[in-house]
Design a protein around this motif. Structure first.
Motif, PDB file in Angstrom:
ATOM      1  N   HIS A  58       0.779  -1.256  -0.113  1.00 38.72           N
ATOM      2  CA  HIS A  58      -0.184   0.020   0.012  1.00 38.72           C
ATOM      3  C   HIS A  58       0.836   1.336  -0.128  1.00 38.72           C
ATOM      4  O   HIS A  58       1.730   1.504   0.738  1.00 38.72           O
ATOM      5  CB  HIS A  58      -0.897   0.024   1.386  1.00 38.72           C
ATOM      6  CG  HIS A  58      -1.983  -1.096   1.139  1.00 38.72           C
ATOM      7  ND1 HIS A  58      -3.172  -0.923   0.176  1.00 38.72           N
ATOM      8  CD2 HIS A  58      -2.081  -2.192   1.907  1.00 38.72           C
ATOM      9  CE1 HIS A  58      -3.687  -2.163   0.325  1.00 38.72           C
ATOM     10  NE2 HIS A  58      -3.333  -2.981   1.455  1.00 38.72           N
ATOM     11  N   TRP A 146     -11.989   3.300   7.550  1.00 37.93           N
ATOM     12  CA  TRP A 146     -12.500   2.133   6.549  1.00 37.93           C
ATOM     13  C   TRP A 146     -11.135   1.622   6.122  1.00 37.93           C
ATOM     14  O   TRP A 146     -11.047   0.254   5.793  1.00 37.93           O
ATOM     15  CB  TRP A 146     -13.409   2.575   5.405  1.00 37.93           C
ATOM     16  CG  TRP A 146     -13.657   1.522   4.329  1.00 37.93           C
ATOM     17  CD1 TRP A 146     -13.012   1.094   3.453  1.00 37.93           C
ATOM     18  CD2 TRP A 146     -14.782   0.647   4.526  1.00 37.93           C
ATOM     19  NE1 TRP A 146     -13.568  -0.121   2.960  1.00 37.93           N
ATOM     20  CE2 TRP A 146     -14.856  -0.171   3.626  1.00 37.93           C
ATOM     21  CE3 TRP A 146     -16.126   0.858   5.619  1.00 37.93           C
ATOM     22  CZ2 TRP A 146     -16.049  -1.111   3.315  1.00 37.93           C
ATOM     23  CZ3 TRP A 146     -17.064  -0.196   5.298  1.00 37.93           C
ATOM     24  CH2 TRP A 146     -16.981  -1.131   4.289  1.00 37.93           C
ATOM     25  N   GLY A 147     -10.193   2.171   5.552  1.00 37.49           N
ATOM     26  CA  GLY A 147      -8.759   1.875   5.218  1.00 37.49           C
ATOM     27  C   GLY A 147      -8.194   0.997   6.433  1.00 37.49           C
ATOM     28  O   GLY A 147      -7.461   0.193   6.009  1.00 37.49           O
ATOM     29  N   ASN A 149      -9.680  -1.057   8.438  1.00 41.32           N
ATOM     30  CA  ASN A 149     -10.457  -2.358   8.184  1.00 41.32           C
ATOM     31  C   ASN A 149      -9.768  -3.322   7.183  1.00 41.32           C
ATOM     32  O   ASN A 149      -9.622  -4.251   7.366  1.00 41.32           O
ATOM     33  CB  ASN A 149     -11.558  -2.231   8.206  1.00 41.32           C
ATOM     34  CG  ASN A 149     -12.604  -2.849   9.359  1.00 41.32           C
ATOM     35  OD1 ASN A 149     -12.192  -2.645  10.346  1.00 41.32           O
ATOM     36  ND2 ASN A 149     -13.418  -3.506   8.919  1.00 41.32           N
ATOM     37  N   VAL A 150      -9.585  -2.485   6.129  1.00 35.17           N
ATOM     38  CA  VAL A 150      -9.084  -3.116   4.797  1.00 35.17           C
ATOM     39  C   VAL A 150      -7.480  -3.676   5.176  1.00 35.17           C
ATOM     40  O   VAL A 150      -7.219  -4.928   4.833  1.00 35.17           O
ATOM     41  CB  VAL A 150      -9.318  -2.200   3.734  1.00 35.17           C
ATOM     42  CG1 VAL A 150      -8.229  -2.802   2.345  1.00 35.17           C
ATOM     43  CG2 VAL A 150     -10.514  -1.705   3.215  1.00 35.17           C
ATOM     44  N   ASP A 153      -7.718  -6.524   7.682  1.00 31.11           N
ATOM     45  CA  ASP A 153      -8.053  -7.857   7.179  1.00 31.11           C
ATOM     46  C   ASP A 153      -6.932  -8.481   6.285  1.00 31.11           C
ATOM     47  O   ASP A 153      -6.526  -9.583   6.291  1.00 31.11           O
ATOM     48  CB  ASP A 153      -9.325  -7.448   5.957  1.00 31.11           C
ATOM     49  CG  ASP A 153     -10.536  -7.258   6.734  1.00 31.11           C
ATOM     50  OD1 ASP A 153     -10.383  -7.644   7.803  1.00 31.11           O
ATOM     51  OD2 ASP A 153     -11.621  -6.809   6.206  1.00 31.11           O
ATOM     52  N   GLU A 154      -6.137  -7.694   5.429  1.00 34.86           N
ATOM     53  CA  GLU A 154      -4.981  -7.991   4.729  1.00 34.86           C
ATOM     54  C   GLU A 154      -3.892  -8.681   5.480  1.00 34.86           C
ATOM     55  O   GLU A 154      -3.175  -9.809   5.320  1.00 34.86           O
ATOM     56  CB  GLU A 154      -4.300  -7.136   3.654  1.00 34.86           C
ATOM     57  CG  GLU A 154      -5.406  -6.640   2.729  1.00 34.86           C
ATOM     58  CD  GLU A 154      -4.868  -5.808   1.407  1.00 34.86           C
ATOM     59  OE1 GLU A 154      -3.655  -5.530   1.840  1.00 34.86           O
ATOM     60  OE2 GLU A 154      -5.616  -5.499   0.727  1.00 34.86           O
ATOM     61  N   ARG A 283     -17.243   6.344  -0.278  1.00 31.51           N
ATOM     62  CA  ARG A 283     -16.726   5.125  -0.942  1.00 31.51           C
ATOM     63  C   ARG A 283     -17.803   4.542  -1.731  1.00 31.51           C
ATOM     64  O   ARG A 283     -18.600   3.942  -1.047  1.00 31.51           O
ATOM     65  CB  ARG A 283     -15.952   4.215  -0.211  1.00 31.51           C
ATOM     66  CG  ARG A 283     -14.493   4.657   0.621  1.00 31.51           C
ATOM     67  CD  ARG A 283     -14.123   3.663   1.443  1.00 31.51           C
ATOM     68  NE  ARG A 283     -13.049   4.134   2.370  1.00 31.51           N
ATOM     69  CZ  ARG A 283     -11.678   3.930   1.888  1.00 31.51           C
ATOM     70  NH1 ARG A 283     -11.366   2.983   0.990  1.00 31.51           N
ATOM     71  NH2 ARG A 283     -10.789   4.261   2.868  1.00 31.51           N
ATOM     72  N   LEU A 289     -13.718   0.971  -2.111  1.00 31.47           N
ATOM     73  CA  LEU A 289     -14.144   0.109  -0.817  1.00 31.47           C
ATOM     74  C   LEU A 289     -12.804  -0.803  -0.596  1.00 31.47           C
ATOM     75  O   LEU A 289     -12.460  -1.066   0.491  1.00 31.47           O
ATOM     76  CB  LEU A 289     -15.253  -0.662  -1.285  1.00 31.47           C
ATOM     77  CG  LEU A 289     -16.789  -0.182  -1.535  1.00 31.47           C
ATOM     78  CD1 LEU A 289     -17.655  -1.346  -1.606  1.00 31.47           C
ATOM     79  CD2 LEU A 289     -17.030   0.243   0.129  1.00 31.47           C
ATOM     80  N   ALA A 290     -12.114  -0.906  -1.739  1.00 33.70           N
ATOM     81  CA  ALA A 290     -10.791  -1.890  -1.265  1.00 33.70           C
ATOM     82  C   ALA A 290      -9.550  -0.779  -1.025  1.00 33.70           C
ATOM     83  O   ALA A 290      -8.473  -1.391  -0.984  1.00 33.70           O
ATOM     84  CB  ALA A 290     -10.471  -2.678  -2.365  1.00 33.70           C
ATOM     85  N   VAL A 292      -6.934   1.549   0.669  1.00 35.45           N
ATOM     86  CA  VAL A 292      -6.085   1.962   1.828  1.00 35.45           C
ATOM     87  C   VAL A 292      -5.742   3.350   1.728  1.00 35.45           C
ATOM     88  O   VAL A 292      -4.623   3.809   0.852  1.00 35.45           O
ATOM     89  CB  VAL A 292      -5.072   1.030   2.400  1.00 35.45           C
ATOM     90  CG1 VAL A 292      -4.270   1.791   3.307  1.00 35.45           C
ATOM     91  CG2 VAL A 292      -5.577  -0.351   2.691  1.00 35.45           C
TER      92      VAL A 292
END
Length: 449
Positions: A58, A146-147, A149-150, A153-154, A283, A289-290, A292
């Motif tokens: 990222h 939100w970023g 959270n993404v 998850d990764e 978003r 949504l994906a 970061v």
């Protein structure tokens, strides 16, 4: 991944945040810190490798910021050393572990980011005996909630692979923040934002921000970076059920019902016309949504709630205002602010009250197959007078309110939350009842400039 540094103009939101940090009292105010309790043993080597993996993926995490020719520039390096920390304090008494975990998290949170050097995130595993916590800190100039959270998850997926002795793999390449920033510049250059800017110029004409009346006279306006604290509040079961019933009956989103409840509290507290902030996820595409990066936006909602208005009418207007807001959320607030007349800009320097719905952010977290529990963040700086953030949990509405401790006592914040609770219950009992029949503890006031 590029093989050389890439420099692009910072976005308007990044530039605004950078300028605020030049004068704020506490630079940690824009540190997003997740403190996570671990329900199992963490393989530190796998965690460190996973953190390097997501940092490599990222752009925002590999960036730094500097001023070039008078313009804030975002410089992304092809690679950075994202070394995770393993911290093992020497704690001899079992009863001291909780305090030591909190102390270490606070120390990590307060450690200043060098925005001109980067990187924009850091991660630590804190281990005391058999207990472990993960502390993840990202600077808000680079990433939004939100970023986060993404990103996590990764991190979890990469950790699971590495713990099994496998190389991490992902179903798609990381979405480029540079491409998103270029898209914003193209939209501005083409005049695509003109309709939304005109909308906000009209909607905010003559507006004055609203706040909850201060418990103490400060002799100055409150500011970003003032001392702050957070307080949790769980809505009653009756309020949970009331909000759901009102949303269904009136064709409103649960968020609109919450917004209306706050507008009613402020109106009954003295200010029939209120203007507060709303955090917009902003978003609208699968790529966004994906992504970061920092793309959430601030919007202002203005309402007039007279004593004779019914709960039904106020919720209906909040519903319409929410849909209208979503149609005009794409232009960064700093661009909107800069386009307003000078007198209006002066009134809107710092938004004092903000409502923020967090949705799935920071819920049901795990690291591989290790369950994680979100613990109290060590933040001790305030971004505004009050920021009310809430989730819809399995057990009802959960809220965390960040507030300015120089202006308010905790009981004032809790009193406001109880008012919101009671408004929801009263509205569901009789949606056609005038709001003027309701009494509240909260006192509201125009925000000082």
């Amino acid at each position: 991944m590029t093989t050389s540094s890439l420099a692009i103009p910072a976005t308007a939101q990044q530039a605004a945040r950078w300028h605020t940090l030049r004068t704020t009292r506490d630079r940690s105010v824009y540190h997003i810190t997740w403190r996570l309790g671990c329900a199992g043993h963490v393989d530190f080597d796998a965690l460190a490798a996973a953190w390097q993996t997501v940092t490599d993926r990222h752009e925002c995490l590999r960036s730094r910021f500097e001023v070039r020719d008078g313009e804030l520039t975002m410089i992304t390096e092809p690679t950075v050393d994202a070394a995770a920390l393993l911290i093992e304090p020497d704690v001899r008494e079992a009863g001291e572990a909780a305090d030591e975990f909190a102390r270490v998290a606070a120390e990590l949170h307060l450690r200043e980011f060098r925005l001109d050097e980067g990187p924009m995130g850091r991660l630590a595993l804190v281990r005391i005996g058999a207990q472990e916590e993960i502390v993840l800190i990202i600077h808000h100039i680079a990433v939004d909630g939100w970023g986060m959270n993404v990103l996590f998850d990764e991190l979890s997926a990469a950790y699971a692979s590495l713990a099994r002795g496998e190389e991490p793999s992902f179903p798609h390449d990381a979405v480029s923040f540079h491409a998103y920033a270029e898209k914003l510049r193209a939209q501005e250059a083409k005049g695509t934002w003109r309709r939304t800017i005109d909308h906000w110029r009209t909607a905010l004409d003559g507006v004055t921000l609203t706040t909850v009346a201060h418990d103490r006279e400060l002799g100055r306006p409150t500011a970003v970076g003032d001392p702050g604290a957070t307080v949790d509040y769980r809505f009653t079961e009756r309020a949970d059920a009331a909000r759901a019933a009102l949303a269904q009956e009136l064709g409103a989103t649960p968020f609109s019902v919450m917004l209306a409840a706050w507008q009613i509290v402020l109106a009954r507290g003295g200010e029939q016309e209120s203007t507060i902030g709303v955090r917009s996820m902003n978003r609208t595409t699968r790529n966004e949504l994906a992504l970061v990066g920092l793309i959430s936006n601030a919007c202002l909602v203005r309402a007039t709630v007279g004593d004779g208005a019914s709960f039904r009418e106020v919720i209906g207007e909040a519903r319409d205002a929410t849909w209208n807001l979503l149609g005009h959320q794409g232009v960064p607030y700093p661009v909107v602010h800069a386009s307003l007349p000078e007198e209006t800009r002066a009134r809107l320097t710092n938004v004092k009250l903000t409502l923020n719905y967090l949705g799935p952010i920071a819920r049901d977290l795990s690291l591989g197959d290790i369950r994680l529990t979100m613990l109290e963040a060590p933040n001790r700086a305030a971004r505004a007078d009050m920021v009310v953030s809430y989730w819809d949990g399995e057990d009802g509405i959960l809220t965390v309110t960040e507030y300015n401790t120089e202006a308010y006592d905790e009981e004032t914040v809790l009193g406001m939350m109880r008012d919101l609770d009671e408004v929801l219950v009263a509205a569901a009992a009789d949606p056609d009842r005038p709001v003027g029949d309701l009494r509240v503890r909260t006192r509201s006031a125009p925000a000082a400039r």
